[in-house]
Write a protein that holds these residues in place. Structure first.
Motif, PDB file in Angstrom:
ATOM      1  N   PRO A   1       5.651   2.218   3.035  1.00  8.02           N
ATOM      2  CA  PRO A   1       5.428   3.542   2.450  1.00  8.02           C
ATOM      3  C   PRO A   1       4.177   4.251   2.957  1.00  8.02           C
ATOM      4  O   PRO A   1       4.186   5.458   3.170  1.00  8.02           O
ATOM      5  CB  PRO A   1       5.347   3.245   0.947  1.00  8.02           C
ATOM      6  CG  PRO A   1       5.216   1.774   0.806  1.00  8.02           C
ATOM      7  CD  PRO A   1       5.796   1.167   2.033  1.00  8.02           C
ATOM      8  N   ARG A   2       3.081   3.512   3.164  1.00  4.62           N
ATOM      9  CA  ARG A   2       1.826   4.172   3.579  1.00  4.62           C
ATOM     10  C   ARG A   2       1.892   4.624   5.036  1.00  4.62           C
ATOM     11  O   ARG A   2       1.140   5.513   5.445  1.00  4.62           O
ATOM     12  CB  ARG A   2       0.674   3.179   3.397  1.00  4.62           C
ATOM     13  CG  ARG A   2      -0.694   3.751   3.700  1.00  4.62           C
ATOM     14  CD  ARG A   2      -1.155   4.645   2.554  1.00  4.62           C
ATOM     15  NE  ARG A   2      -2.479   5.183   2.804  1.00  4.62           N
ATOM     16  CZ  ARG A   2      -2.724   6.357   3.400  1.00  4.62           C
ATOM     17  NH1 ARG A   2      -1.726   7.100   3.806  1.00  4.62           N
ATOM     18  NH2 ARG A   2      -3.961   6.788   3.571  1.00  4.62           N
ATOM     19  N   LEU A   3       2.760   4.024   5.821  1.00  5.82           N
ATOM     20  CA  LEU A   3       2.817   4.332   7.257  1.00  5.82           C
ATOM     21  C   LEU A   3       4.045   5.169   7.619  1.00  5.82           C
ATOM     22  O   LEU A   3       4.181   5.625   8.754  1.00  5.82           O
ATOM     23  CB  LEU A   3       2.804   3.032   8.081  1.00  5.82           C
ATOM     24  CG  LEU A   3       1.591   2.117   7.824  1.00  5.82           C
ATOM     25  CD1 LEU A   3       1.745   0.792   8.551  1.00  5.82           C
ATOM     26  CD2 LEU A   3       0.300   2.812   8.267  1.00  5.82           C
TER      27      LEU A   3
ATOM     28  N   MET B   1       0.836  -1.198   0.000  1.00  3.40           N
ATOM     29  CA  MET B   1       0.000   0.000   0.000  1.00  3.40           C
ATOM     30  C   MET B   1       0.877   1.256   0.000  1.00  3.40           C
ATOM     31  O   MET B   1       1.849   1.336   0.767  1.00  3.40           O
ATOM     32  CB  MET B   1      -0.918   0.013   1.218  1.00  3.40           C
ATOM     33  CG  MET B   1      -1.963   1.116   1.182  1.00  3.40           C
ATOM     34  SD  MET B   1      -2.945   1.204   2.692  1.00  3.40           S
ATOM     35  CE  MET B   1      -4.217   0.024   2.351  1.00  3.40           C
ATOM     36  N   VAL B   2       0.530   2.195  -0.879  1.00  2.00           N
ATOM     37  CA  VAL B   2       1.260   3.464  -0.947  1.00  2.00           C
ATOM     38  C   VAL B   2       0.254   4.601  -0.721  1.00  2.00           C
ATOM     39  O   VAL B   2      -0.898   4.350  -0.371  1.00  2.00           O
ATOM     40  CB  VAL B   2       2.002   3.617  -2.300  1.00  2.00           C
ATOM     41  CG1 VAL B   2       3.052   2.519  -2.455  1.00  2.00           C
ATOM     42  CG2 VAL B   2       1.021   3.596  -3.471  1.00  2.00           C
ATOM     43  N   GLU B   3       0.671   5.833  -0.940  1.00  2.00           N
ATOM     44  CA  GLU B   3      -0.236   6.963  -0.726  1.00  2.00           C
ATOM     45  C   GLU B   3      -1.470   6.821  -1.623  1.00  2.00           C
ATOM     46  O   GLU B   3      -1.358   6.436  -2.791  1.00  2.00           O
ATOM     47  CB  GLU B   3       0.478   8.279  -1.058  1.00  2.00           C
ATOM     48  CG  GLU B   3       1.460   8.711   0.008  1.00  2.00           C
ATOM     49  CD  GLU B   3       0.804   8.889   1.370  1.00  2.00           C
ATOM     50  OE1 GLU B   3      -0.262   9.521   1.445  1.00  2.00           O
ATOM     51  OE2 GLU B   3       1.352   8.356   2.366  1.00  2.00           O
ATOM     52  N   PRO B   4      -2.658   7.127  -1.099  1.00  2.00           N
ATOM     53  CA  PRO B   4      -3.874   6.986  -1.922  1.00  2.00           C
ATOM     54  C   PRO B   4      -3.916   8.020  -3.039  1.00  2.00           C
ATOM     55  O   PRO B   4      -3.194   9.016  -3.005  1.00  2.00           O
ATOM     56  CB  PRO B   4      -5.001   7.211  -0.917  1.00  2.00           C
ATOM     57  CG  PRO B   4      -4.385   7.979   0.204  1.00  2.00           C
ATOM     58  CD  PRO B   4      -2.934   7.619   0.249  1.00  2.00           C
TER      59      PRO B   4
ATOM     60  N   LYS C   1     -13.657   5.359   5.854  1.00  2.00           N
ATOM     61  CA  LYS C   1     -14.165   5.088   4.496  1.00  2.00           C
ATOM     62  C   LYS C   1     -15.552   4.456   4.615  1.00  2.00           C
ATOM     63  O   LYS C   1     -15.691   3.233   4.522  1.00  2.00           O
ATOM     64  CB  LYS C   1     -13.225   4.141   3.766  1.00  2.00           C
ATOM     65  CG  LYS C   1     -11.798   4.667   3.633  1.00  2.00           C
ATOM     66  CD  LYS C   1     -10.891   3.561   3.131  1.00  2.00           C
ATOM     67  CE  LYS C   1      -9.441   3.944   3.309  1.00  2.00           C
ATOM     68  NZ  LYS C   1      -8.520   2.813   3.186  1.00  2.00           N
TER      69      LYS C   1
ATOM     70  N   ASP D   1      -7.547   3.662  -2.207  1.00  2.00           N
ATOM     71  CA  ASP D   1      -6.350   2.907  -1.848  1.00  2.00           C
ATOM     72  C   ASP D   1      -5.555   2.580  -3.109  1.00  2.00           C
ATOM     73  O   ASP D   1      -6.115   2.233  -4.149  1.00  2.00           O
ATOM     74  CB  ASP D   1      -6.738   1.592  -1.147  1.00  2.00           C
ATOM     75  CG  ASP D   1      -7.203   1.835   0.280  1.00  2.00           C
ATOM     76  OD1 ASP D   1      -6.915   2.922   0.823  1.00  2.00           O
ATOM     77  OD2 ASP D   1      -7.852   0.938   0.850  1.00  2.00           O
TER      78      ASP D   1
END
Lengths: 381, 124
Positions: free
Chosen positions: B77-79, A33-36, B46, A41
């Motif tokens: 990356p997301r965190l 998962m990367v930045e939305p 969401k 997502d």
């Protein structure tokens, strides 16, 4: 456009952060998962060789190396507008992945410690629950060898024990929880590695994959089985545990112990799920099994279960002492033991409540169980 | 019992532990000091999303019981860029269940519980 199908979540935090996936032709992928984008997502996706994926799952390889040290340079971004239930479409990304800001930092491994024990190592590498069995029949003394009948019988008895342990574990759950569980094939095991050195070992894997959080329904069953093996060094305490598990689970356990004695072997087993920190180990020696079986053989009705049926009587044969009743769940047939209630006077077509006990007889070699319902009391509804 | 977010029937599951002794857990927050927005479930974030986890899971909060797992998660990356926040959960603040790799847990806080005021919240 190529799409990928989520197959297992590898790291979860407020959603699947890292998961593995397959494309339409079976290719393996890892998604991170990367930045939305636009509130949706978004995942970095890269094709991965199965062996490298296995190493990552086992904690032997970090995520950044997994993604950057590949034979192909292609990588993708995928949006998941409808969650992961709808296979996300892959969009080819530009530039080198090694230069991408989407890459994780170095050092992200799935497990802090490398698993040294076989069951735990395999559970992580397969990302599934794994059960390792080891027996020492006389033929295994010199080499990794076992009689066909012994192996077939052992696997059958273990599968039946696990099946009944799962049933017993489910009965302890609230109805609402039971309804929420997908129980299809949850108790089934597959043989995956039929050989390692030493005594004769068999490695089995849950037939069903774990859920998104790495948990497998089969663990409920194996925790029940562990409880049966906890006190085997003390037959009196072990008998108490078995009395508390009276019914088909106790019956399956007793049949397994008799089988071990008959084939002059003890049993060791280990099991682990992919998210476990350590594997669980239990064992029983041939010397421990014999007094336990002797003690338990004197306990009446240890392996029978009470069954209550309510429905319309369809058949009652006073001479043969057999009957059939149609309930809302289906039709059930059974017998009446010597000394049991008479079927005389019962009217076909009338509604009755039948109190029965169900007994199971294992059909050696056939891998099946013969269930028989015995009527012990009846009354009109 | 009233939970922070409306939960479906059978949620939290039977296997979830009633918090009756103090628990130390770690959550990754976006702001320092943390705000209430840092303690919103996936479902709250969401409302229309389709999740692959159960609705019960989607309405709980992810926490780790080991700080090392929180540190590891920050490499993703997301965190990346989030801050590790330690919470000291007191008796009677809801239910919690292990739901992932060794220390990942899902926490269902009670509505009456003021997380920011009563959890000894501190970023570490």
């Amino acid at each position: 456009m190529n799409t990928i199908r989520h197959t297992a979540t590898l790291f979860y935090y407020d959603g699947p952060q890292v998961f593995e996936a397959r494309d339409e032709i079976g290719g393996h992928y890892v998604a991170v998962m990367v930045e939305p984008q636009g509130g949706l997502d978004r995942y970095l996706v890269a094709g991965i060789a199965p062996e490298r994926l296995r190493q990552f799952r086992a904690g032997l390889l970090d995520l950044r190396s997994l993604l950057t040290e590949r034979a192909v340079a292609d990588w993708f971004l995928a949006l998941a507008p409808a969650g992961l239930n709808v296979p996300p479409e892959l969009q080819m990304a530009d530039g080198s992945l090694a230069d991408s800001p989407f890459l994780p930092d170095a050092g992200f491994v799935l497990h802090d410690r490398v698993a040294e024990d076989l069951a735990l190592r395999e559970a992580r590498a397969r990302n599934n629950l794994v059960l390792e069995l080891a027996v020492e029949p006389p033929e295994a003394v010199e080499e990794h060898r076992i009689r066909v009948g012994t192996l077939v019988g052992l696997l059958n008895h273990v599968q039946m024990l696990v099946k009944h342990a799962y049933g017993a574990a489910l009965r302890d759950l609230a109805l609402s929880t039971r309804r929420a569980i997908d129980r299809s094939n949850a108790h089934l095991l597959d043989v995956v590695i039929p050989a390692t050195g030493g005594s004769f070992r068999v490695v089995l894997e849950a037939a069903k994959s774990p859920d998104l959080l790495g948990q497998n329904e089969l663990a409920r069953a194996l925790e029940r089985v562990d409880a049966l093996f906890d006190k085997v060094a003390n037959p009196e305490l072990a008998a108490d545990v078995l009395r508390a598990n009276r019914g088909h689970l106790a019956g399956a356990y007793l049949r397994l112990l008799r089988f071990l004695i008959q084939h002059k072997t003890g049993l060791r087993y280990s099991w682990a799920g992919p998210t476990f920190a350590t594997q669980r180990n239990r064992s029983i020696s041939e010397g421990e099994a014999a007094p336990l079986v002797s003690l338990l053989s004197g306990v009446s009705n240890l392996s029978s279960e009470s069954v209550y049926l309510e429905g319309t009587l369809e058949e009652a044969d006073v001479t043969k002492r057999t009957w059939r009743i149609a309930t809302a769940d289906g039709k059930y047939s059974g017998e009446v033991k010597q000394g049991g209630p008479s079927l005389e006077g019962l009217k076909l077509g009338d509604a009755y409540k039948f109190s029965c006990i169900e007994e199971i007889e294992a059909q050696e070699g056939a891998g099946r169980e013969q269930r028989t319902l015995y009527l012990i009391e009846h009354r009109p509804v | 019992m009233n939970y922070l977010e409306p939960l479906p029937e059978g949620c939290p599951p039977d296997e979830a532990t009633e918090i009756s002794v103090p628990w130390e857990v770690f959550r990754l927050v976006r702001t320092n000091p943390p705000s209430r927005d840092d303690f919103r479930s996936q479902r709250a974030e969401k409302p229309d999303a389709v999740f692959r986890v159960s609705e019960c899971q989607a309405r709980g909060l992810s926490v780790f019981t080991e700080r090392s797992d929180s540190e590891r998660a920050l490499k993703l990356p997301r965190l990346r860029g989030r801050v590790i926040c330690r919470l000291r959960l007191k008796s009677g603040v809801g239910r919690i269940q292990q739901t992932g790799p060794p220390s990942h847990h899902t926490w269902w806080p009670l509505a009456a519980y003021d997380i920011l005021a009563d959890s000894g919240v501190e970023t570490v």
